[in-house]
Write a protein that holds these residues in place. Structure first.
Motif, short mmCIF file in Angstrom:
data_model
loop_
_atom_site.label_atom_id
_atom_site.label_comp_id
_atom_site.label_asym_id
_atom_site.label_seq_id
_atom_site.Cartn_x
_atom_site.Cartn_y
_atom_site.Cartn_z
N LEU A 1 0.83 -1.20 0.00
CA LEU A 1 0.00 0.00 0.00
C LEU A 1 0.86 1.25 0.00
O LEU A 1 2.03 1.21 0.36
CB LEU A 1 -0.92 0.00 1.23
N SER B 1 -4.73 2.05 -1.23
CA SER B 1 -5.15 2.10 0.17
C SER B 1 -6.22 1.03 0.41
O SER B 1 -6.98 0.69 -0.50
CB SER B 1 -5.68 3.49 0.54
N ARG B 2 -6.25 0.52 1.63
CA ARG B 2 -7.16 -0.57 1.97
C ARG B 2 -8.53 -0.01 2.36
O ARG B 2 -8.64 0.98 3.06
CB ARG B 2 -6.60 -1.42 3.10
#
Length: 155
Positions: free
Chosen positions: A17, A42-43
């Motif tokens: 990420l 991004s998660r």
């Protein structure tokens, strides 16, 4: 994915990420004319990954941005994802080379027409680029057709 590549394993998506800069790519229509290309991963709460690709269109003199969604395909520790920028249509995203410190990655699409050399820093010296290009060439990519977009617009 191309038969000539294998996804990196073990792979830690959380370490992947963040921001990546495009050092080189094979030409394709959705990035044509772009320089200063970066991707931010991004998660999401559901475990998927938001992908924001951004680049400066030199002819139009403006920034372009596309937002997509990525998910791991098989194993959580294997660097094979599928990415969608257009609704339900996904494309393969295979990290087939990754530095142990997650500073440089070679990424393939579903065939050898798609290749990206990505790095955590926007500039890479020519000797390092040559090393990664050789790895990609060994994996069957037409590295003589690589484009090296400028990275000059970053603050």
């Amino acid at each position: 994915m191309p038969q000539s590549v294998e996804p990196v394993s073990p792979f830690n998506i959380d370490r992947y990420l963040g921001t990546w800069y495009e050092i080189a790519r094979l030409d394709h229509s959705f990035e044509r004319g772009l320089s200063d290309v970066s991707a931010v991963y991004s998660r999401n709460d559901d475990g998927s990954i938001t992908v924001i690709n951004r680049g400066y269109h030199t002819e139009n003199q403006q920034w372009q941005q596309a937002e997509g969604r990525a998910v791991l395909v098989d194993e959580p520790d294997e660097a094979h994802l599928k990415v969608s920028f257009f609704g339900p249509f996904y494309s393969s995203y295979v990290v087939f080379y990754l530095e142990p410190d997650y500073s440089v990655a070679l990424v393939s699409g579903y065939n050898t027409d798609y290749l990206w050399l990505l790095a955590r820093e926007p500039i890479m010296d020519k000797a390092k680029i040559a090393r990664y290009v050789a790895i990609a060439e060994q994996a069957g990519f037409a590295t003589n057709r690589l484009l090296y977009p400028a990275q000059s617009q970053h603050p």
